[in-house]
Design an enzyme around this catalytic site. Structure first.
Site, PDB file in Angstrom:
ATOM      1  N   PRO A 236      -8.742 -10.711   3.857  1.00  0.00           N
ATOM      2  CG  PRO A 236      -7.800 -12.116   2.272  1.00  0.00           C
ATOM      3  CD  PRO A 236      -9.059 -11.378   2.590  1.00  0.00           C
ATOM      4  CG  ASN A 237      -3.042 -11.136   4.718  1.00  0.00           C
ATOM      5  OD1 ASN A 237      -2.651 -11.892   5.609  1.00  0.00           O
ATOM      6  ND2 ASN A 237      -3.133 -11.513   3.461  1.00  0.00           N
TER       7      ASN A 237
ATOM      8  NE  ARG B 250      -1.091  -6.773   4.075  1.00  0.00           N
ATOM      9  CZ  ARG B 250      -2.121  -6.847   3.237  1.00  0.00           C
ATOM     10  NH1 ARG B 250      -3.304  -6.408   3.610  1.00  0.00           N
ATOM     11  NH2 ARG B 250      -1.972  -7.376   2.055  1.00  0.00           N
TER      12      ARG B 250
ATOM     13  CE1 TYR C 243      -2.562  -2.675   1.068  1.00  0.00           C
ATOM     14  CE2 TYR C 243      -0.739  -3.847   2.123  1.00  0.00           C
ATOM     15  CZ  TYR C 243      -1.635  -3.714   1.079  1.00  0.00           C
ATOM     16  OH  TYR C 243      -1.627  -4.611   0.040  1.00  0.00           O
TER      17      TYR C 243
ATOM     18  CG  ASN D 256      -9.922  -3.638   1.247  1.00  0.00           C
ATOM     19  OD1 ASN D 256      -9.665  -4.417   0.319  1.00  0.00           O
ATOM     20  ND2 ASN D 256      -9.013  -2.852   1.797  1.00  0.00           N
TER      21      ASN D 256
ATOM     22  CB  ALA E  57      -5.338 -11.254  -1.501  1.00  0.00           C
TER      23      ALA E  57
ATOM     24  CG  ASP F 182     -20.859 -16.075  -8.281  1.00  0.00           C
ATOM     25  OD1 ASP F 182     -20.877 -15.134  -9.102  1.00  0.00           O
ATOM     26  OD2 ASP F 182     -20.501 -17.231  -8.584  1.00  0.00           O
TER      27      ASP F 182
ATOM     28  CD  GLU G 290     -13.317  -3.329  -6.043  1.00  0.00           C
ATOM     29  OE1 GLU G 290     -14.158  -3.152  -6.959  1.00  0.00           O
ATOM     30  OE2 GLU G 290     -12.188  -3.809  -6.241  1.00  0.00           O
TER      31      GLU G 290
ATOM     32  CG  HIS H  59      -8.873  -1.929  -3.426  1.00  0.00           C
ATOM     33  ND1 HIS H  59      -8.834  -3.211  -2.945  1.00  0.00           N
ATOM     34  CD2 HIS H  59      -9.738  -1.923  -4.456  1.00  0.00           C
ATOM     35  CE1 HIS H  59      -9.636  -3.961  -3.677  1.00  0.00           C
ATOM     36  NE2 HIS H  59     -10.206  -3.213  -4.589  1.00  0.00           N
TER      37      HIS H  59
ATOM     38  NE  ARG I 286       0.548  -2.623  -3.941  1.00  0.00           N
ATOM     39  CZ  ARG I 286       0.097  -3.355  -2.924  1.00  0.00           C
ATOM     40  NH1 ARG I 286      -1.138  -3.160  -2.443  1.00  0.00           N
ATOM     41  NH2 ARG I 286       0.856  -4.278  -2.379  1.00  0.00           N
TER      42      ARG I 286
HETATM   43  C1  DQA Z   1      -5.825  -4.117  -0.897  1.00  0.00           C
HETATM   44  C2  DQA Z   1      -5.083  -4.342  -2.218  1.00  0.00           C
HETATM   45  C3  DQA Z   1      -4.978  -5.825  -2.531  1.00  0.00           C
HETATM   46  O1  DQA Z   1      -4.293  -6.028  -3.765  1.00  0.00           O
HETATM   47  C4  DQA Z   1      -4.192  -6.516  -1.445  1.00  0.00           C
HETATM   48  O2  DQA Z   1      -4.137  -7.910  -1.687  1.00  0.00           O
HETATM   49  C5  DQA Z   1      -4.703  -6.233  -0.074  1.00  0.00           C
HETATM   50  C6  DQA Z   1      -5.192  -4.893   0.238  1.00  0.00           C
HETATM   51  C7  DQA Z   1      -5.824  -2.623  -0.484  1.00  0.00           C
HETATM   52  O3  DQA Z   1      -6.589  -2.295   0.405  1.00  0.00           O
HETATM   53  O4  DQA Z   1      -5.043  -1.839  -1.012  1.00  0.00           O
HETATM   54  O5  DQA Z   1      -4.643  -7.076   0.812  1.00  0.00           O
HETATM   55  O6  DQA Z   1      -7.182  -4.509  -1.055  1.00  0.00           O
END
Ligand code: DQA
Length: 149
Positions: free
Chosen positions: A10-11, A18, A23, A75, A78, A88, A99, A101, A108
């Site tokens: 998300p986002n 953003r 980011y 990624n 959140a 799962d 994974e 980020h 943070r």
């Molecule tokens: C994130 C880090 C997460 O804590 C955050 O909620 C995101 C982006 C990152 O890419 O740094 O949406 O996954």
């Protein structure tokens, strides 16, 4: 041809606008285009998918299981800190994953320090910005290559 797919939570569709301090300035389109180009150049197939909905990410992972996708880069955004359901799903399909980020989650808020994914991931890349996805892709390709030999 091996298939390496990329999932964005998300986002992340808002990248570029953003919180650029966390980011960066690349859009999701910029990131995906670079990943697909890199994968294709090295002889892999690569598809990227983003969703703001947990169930869509879960359904996509199930699909990847049926399609026998070889590797996932994710990624979870959140959902990293909340989603036992996505964890799962990844365990259910048993596809290796990395994974990623963009930001360094350990620099943070403390609620970002816990991940439901890191202990079952092949590896985690955090804090290297958009390039982190490219490092993950390089590693996925190397791991798949080593499996073949
Ligand atoms: C994130 C880090 C997460 O804590 C955050 O909620 C995101 C982006 C990152 O890419 O740094 O949406 O996954």
């Amino acid at each position: 041809m091996a298939q390496i797919n990329v999932l964005h939570g998300p986002n992340l569709n808002m990248l570029g606008k953003r919180e650029p301090g966390h980011y960066g300035n690349d859009t999701l389109q910029d990131i995906n285009t670079r990943l697909i180009t890199l994968a294709v150049t090295e002889g892999y197939q690569c598809e990227c998918f983003q969703s703001n909905a947990e169930f869509e990410l879960i359904n996509k992972i199930h699909q990847y299981g049926e399609q026998q996708v070889d590797f996932i880069i994710i990624n979870p955004a959140a959902f990293t800190h909340t989603s036992i359901a996505i964890r799962d799903a990844l365990l259910a399909v048993n596809i290796p994953f990395i994974e990623v980020h963009l930001s360094n989650v350990y620099q943070r808020e403390t609620f970002r320090h816990h991940s439901y994914f890191s202990d079952v991931a092949k590896g985690t890349i955090t804090g290297l910005g958009a390039q982190g996805y490219e490092f993950a892709l390089q590693s996925a390709m190397t791991q798949l290559q080593l499996q073949k030999n």
